[in-house]
Design a protein around this motif. Structure first.
Motif, short mmCIF file in Angstrom:
data_model
loop_
_atom_site.label_atom_id
_atom_site.label_comp_id
_atom_site.label_asym_id
_atom_site.label_seq_id
_atom_site.Cartn_x
_atom_site.Cartn_y
_atom_site.Cartn_z
N GLY A 118 0.73 -1.10 -0.07
CA GLY A 118 0.07 0.01 -0.09
C GLY A 118 1.03 1.23 0.07
N ILE A 119 0.60 2.31 -0.87
CA ILE A 119 1.17 3.56 -0.83
C ILE A 119 0.31 4.74 -0.41
N TYR A 120 0.50 5.62 0.11
CA TYR A 120 -0.43 6.72 0.54
C TYR A 120 0.66 8.11 0.52
N THR A 121 0.39 9.05 -0.40
CA THR A 121 1.09 10.14 -0.32
C THR A 121 0.24 11.39 -0.04
N ILE A 122 0.13 12.35 0.60
CA ILE A 122 -0.34 13.45 0.81
C ILE A 122 0.56 14.72 0.61
N ARG A 123 0.12 15.69 -0.11
CA ARG A 123 0.98 16.97 -0.34
C ARG A 123 -0.12 18.22 -0.42
N TYR A 124 0.83 19.09 0.45
CA TYR A 124 -0.22 20.60 0.58
C TYR A 124 0.77 21.47 -0.26
N LYS A 125 0.53 22.09 -1.31
CA LYS A 125 1.07 22.73 -2.02
C LYS A 125 2.44 22.07 -2.46
N GLN A 126 3.61 22.63 -1.71
CA GLN A 126 4.96 21.95 -2.07
C GLN A 126 5.35 20.95 -0.97
N LEU A 127 4.72 20.87 0.05
CA LEU A 127 5.24 20.14 1.10
C LEU A 127 4.28 18.89 0.91
N GLY A 128 5.20 17.63 1.09
CA GLY A 128 4.57 16.24 1.07
C GLY A 128 4.92 15.24 2.02
N LEU A 129 4.11 14.21 2.22
CA LEU A 129 4.57 13.05 3.15
C LEU A 129 4.08 11.94 2.21
N SER A 130 5.07 11.02 1.98
CA SER A 130 4.78 9.61 1.24
C SER A 130 5.03 8.49 2.21
N ASN A 131 3.96 7.54 2.44
CA ASN A 131 4.29 6.36 3.09
C ASN A 131 3.88 5.17 2.40
N ASP A 132 4.70 4.12 2.68
CA ASP A 132 4.43 2.87 1.97
C ASP A 132 4.58 1.78 2.79
N VAL A 133 4.01 0.71 2.57
CA VAL A 133 4.26 -0.62 3.33
C VAL A 133 4.25 -1.92 2.45
N THR A 134 5.09 -2.62 2.64
CA THR A 134 4.87 -4.07 1.89
C THR A 134 5.29 -5.16 2.61
N TYR A 135 4.28 -6.33 2.42
CA TYR A 135 4.47 -7.52 3.13
C TYR A 135 4.75 -8.52 2.34
N ARG A 136 5.85 -9.39 2.60
CA ARG A 136 6.16 -10.61 1.44
C ARG A 136 5.91 -11.78 2.45
N PHE A 137 5.03 -12.61 1.61
CA PHE A 137 4.41 -14.03 2.30
C PHE A 137 5.60 -14.91 1.75
N ASN A 138 6.35 -15.60 2.31
CA ASN A 138 7.54 -16.44 1.57
C ASN A 138 6.94 -17.94 1.84
#
Length: 144
Positions: A60-80
């Motif tokens: 999952g990836i979520y990015t939020i940006r207000y004008k020029q400032l932003g925050l990007s978050n991501d999470v990955t799960y690997r089932f082996n």
């Protein structure tokens, strides 16, 4: 890996607050060598170029940006899954969060950022022949 956008206001010129949400997944195929030997002995599983297993990923990836400032978050799960040697790397989760500032300078977009990264792996399991020793590992990693 393929992602699907659930929310995407990133291209809207009429909004100062923009955000995107993507979810996705994928499959890692067992294509790499995982039985390499050196001096007649098989190398440890973590020294092999491949795992010998087919594994599944969700992210999952979520990015939020207000004008020029932003925050990007991501999470990955690997089932082996287990390979034909009876070895299974532990399932893994990784996550990151990055604060960024979008700046255009003479037609070039610059995106300086700072963030944190976290990774955790469950213990690996080995259920091979009795002549081999059992293996178990556990690891966690955080970078800033």
């Amino acid at each position: 890996m393929a992602n699907y956008s659930l929310i995407n206001t990133g291209d809207r010129m009429d909004k100062n607050l923009k955000h995107t949400l993507q979810v996705g997944g994928g499959v890692k195929l067992a294509t790499g060598a995982y039985r390499n030997q050196e001096h007649g002995e098989q190398l440890a599983p973590n020294m092999q170029p491949g795992t010998g297993s087919t594994d599944y990923l969700a992210n999952g990836i979520y990015t939020i940006r207000y004008k020029q400032l932003g925050l990007s978050n991501d999470v990955t799960y690997r089932f082996n899954s287990e390979n034909s040697n009876g070895y299974r790397f532990g399932n893994r989760v990784s996550a990151s969060s990055n604060l960024f500032y979008w700046q255009n300078v003479k037609g070039i977009s610059l995106l300086p950022s700072a963030g944190v990264y976290y990774e955790h792996a469950e213990g690996d399991r080995y259920e091979g022949p009795l002549t081999c020793r059992k293996a178990a590992t556990l690891s966690s990693l955080t970078w800033a």
